[in-house]
Design a protein around this motif. Sequence first.
Motif, PDB file in Angstrom:
ATOM      1  N   GLN A  67     -22.529   7.412  13.080  1.00 30.20           N
ATOM      2  CA  GLN A  67     -23.874   7.009  12.708  1.00 30.20           C
ATOM      3  C   GLN A  67     -24.685   8.236  12.293  1.00 30.20           C
ATOM      4  O   GLN A  67     -24.780   9.203  13.044  1.00 30.20           O
ATOM      5  N   ILE A 185     -25.033  10.273   1.209  1.00 31.68           N
ATOM      6  CA  ILE A 185     -23.752   9.579   1.206  1.00 31.68           C
ATOM      7  C   ILE A 185     -22.691  10.500   1.794  1.00 31.68           C
ATOM      8  O   ILE A 185     -22.830  11.720   1.745  1.00 31.68           O
ATOM      9  N   ASP A 188     -16.711   8.984   2.816  1.00 36.00           N
ATOM     10  CA  ASP A 188     -16.185   7.624   2.778  1.00 36.00           C
ATOM     11  C   ASP A 188     -17.015   6.718   1.873  1.00 36.00           C
ATOM     12  O   ASP A 188     -16.855   5.504   1.890  1.00 36.00           O
ATOM     13  N   ASN A 189     -17.950   7.327   1.112  1.00 40.46           N
ATOM     14  CA  ASN A 189     -18.877   6.586   0.251  1.00 40.46           C
ATOM     15  C   ASN A 189     -19.795   5.659   1.043  1.00 40.46           C
ATOM     16  O   ASN A 189     -20.270   4.647   0.522  1.00 40.46           O
ATOM     17  N   LYS A 190     -20.012   6.005   2.293  1.00 38.17           N
ATOM     18  CA  LYS A 190     -20.973   5.286   3.116  1.00 38.17           C
ATOM     19  C   LYS A 190     -22.365   5.847   2.846  1.00 38.17           C
ATOM     20  O   LYS A 190     -22.590   7.056   2.942  1.00 38.17           O
ATOM     21  N   THR A 191     -23.287   4.975   2.484  1.00 38.67           N
ATOM     22  CA  THR A 191     -24.656   5.396   2.197  1.00 38.67           C
ATOM     23  C   THR A 191     -25.492   5.312   3.467  1.00 38.67           C
ATOM     24  O   THR A 191     -25.591   4.263   4.101  1.00 38.67           O
ATOM     25  N   TRP A 192     -26.104   6.440   3.828  1.00 39.25           N
ATOM     26  CA  TRP A 192     -26.902   6.515   5.047  1.00 39.25           C
ATOM     27  C   TRP A 192     -28.398   6.531   4.765  1.00 39.25           C
ATOM     28  O   TRP A 192     -29.209   6.331   5.669  1.00 39.25           O
TER      29      TRP A 192
END
Length: 207
Positions: A67, A185, A188-192
């Motif tokens: 997170q 980002i 893992d291409n996770k946008t935070w």
Amino acid sequence: MSAVQDDELVPSTTEGYKVGQSKTVAELADLDKEDESLQRWKASLGLAGAQGGPAEGKASLSNPSKQVVPQTLFLESPTLKKPLVLDLTQGATALATRFKKNPLVIKEGVDYSVGITFSVEGQIVSGLKYLQVVKRAGLSLDKMEAMIGSYGPARDPYQKIFAAEESPSGMLARSGSYDVRSRIIDDDNKTWLDFEWSFKIAKEWAA
């Protein structure tokens, strides 16, 4: 519809680079204990169990999932008494409502830097990047892509300040406002973080 399209905020990639398999904090803390250089690297990520690191003991495993929690985005300048701070904990909708209708004021022709503060919980996050696109009247004027880095969970927030740039100047620059979209980002291409704000250029910083 957003003034900045999603394809303008896609990070660049390195040919042939593949994201490695994710490991938990516990797995990494227990990995290659005899390797001193690896232990120093783990200490820099704030991993519990890393030997001699300044962040030893700060990692929190209460949240088992990775997170990233953005806290503030700020602008600082040698000509500014104190940074201009945007509270990112308000949520994207509240941020857009507040900071698009009430643009930040930036003094013309001065050096300034954008920075962020953020927390990491649960597991290590790798390859964080900050992306920013500036538009005016629908035309792209500037895109910034900056590496934030890899971080482990810690009680204290991290801070990253990006390279300085010069604000535009002149009568034309002072007319109207500039639309900005910022994104954080990971590998893992996770946008935070993904939110819109705006600024305008003036002869002086706002009082």
